[in-house]
Write a protein that holds these residues in place. Sequence first.
Motif, PDB file in Angstrom:
ATOM      1  N   GLY A  66       0.793  -1.216   0.000  1.00 21.16           N
ATOM      2  CA  GLY A  66       0.000   0.000   0.000  1.00 21.16           C
ATOM      3  C   GLY A  66       0.826   1.268   0.000  1.00 21.16           C
ATOM      4  N   ARG A  67       2.130   1.154   0.230  1.00 18.46           N
ATOM      5  CA  ARG A  67       3.005   2.333   0.244  1.00 18.46           C
ATOM      6  C   ARG A  67       4.032   2.305  -0.885  1.00 18.46           C
ATOM      7  N   PHE A  68       4.533   1.130  -1.213  1.00 19.73           N
ATOM      8  CA  PHE A  68       5.557   0.979  -2.251  1.00 19.73           C
ATOM      9  C   PHE A  68       4.943   0.343  -3.496  1.00 19.73           C
ATOM     10  N   THR A  69       5.488   0.720  -4.651  1.00 16.92           N
ATOM     11  CA  THR A  69       5.064   0.134  -5.918  1.00 16.92           C
ATOM     12  C   THR A  69       6.283  -0.163  -6.767  1.00 16.92           C
ATOM     13  N   ILE A  70       6.390  -1.396  -7.198  1.00 20.02           N
ATOM     14  CA  ILE A  70       7.466  -1.778  -8.109  1.00 20.02           C
ATOM     15  C   ILE A  70       6.920  -1.792  -9.530  1.00 20.02           C
ATOM     16  N   SER A  71       7.733  -1.345 -10.463  1.00 19.43           N
ATOM     17  CA  SER A  71       7.344  -1.358 -11.874  1.00 19.43           C
ATOM     18  C   SER A  71       8.608  -1.505 -12.707  1.00 19.43           C
ATOM     19  N   ARG A  72       8.427  -1.774 -13.982  1.00 17.65           N
ATOM     20  CA  ARG A  72       9.586  -1.904 -14.864  1.00 17.65           C
ATOM     21  C   ARG A  72       9.235  -1.378 -16.237  1.00 17.65           C
ATOM     22  N   ASP A  73      10.273  -0.904 -16.904  1.00 17.53           N
ATOM     23  CA  ASP A  73      10.161  -0.462 -18.297  1.00 17.53           C
ATOM     24  C   ASP A  73      11.244  -1.203 -19.061  1.00 17.53           C
ATOM     25  N   ASN A  74      10.867  -2.294 -19.706  1.00 21.22           N
ATOM     26  CA  ASN A  74      11.870  -3.114 -20.387  1.00 21.22           C
ATOM     27  C   ASN A  74      12.504  -2.388 -21.564  1.00 21.22           C
TER      28      ASN A  74
END
Length: 126
Positions: A66-74
């Motif tokens: 609810g506080r952190f978000t992981i994402s990626r841009d390959n």
Amino acid sequence: QVQLVESGGGLVQTGDSLRLSCAGSGRTFSRYAMGWFRQAPGKEREFVAGITRSGGDTRYVDSVKGRFTISRDNAKNTVYLQMNSLKPEDTAVYYCAASNILLGPVVTLTTQYNYWGQGTQVTVSS
């Protein structure tokens, strides 16, 4: 093989936000599942968040949900960790890591990751 370089750490106050970035070298970045770990002084390195190769599945340690978000841009060979509502207990060196495990859910053990960055310090003052 992939080389990883983290950036974006710093000194912030409770409640602030930071976005960490991890840039990977090479053209095979999208082949790796990625994770963020952290290590506070005197403590073991712990899993924070992970993401599958396509970005379709993510997982978080309970303390950051609810506080952190992981994402990626390959396309940019980069994985991110957006950290909101930071707390003093989030203070640690944050590492990104790449895993060769191709199938299955997000992996959470340090032994399941093959390549590591040098880490970036995050300090949250109260």
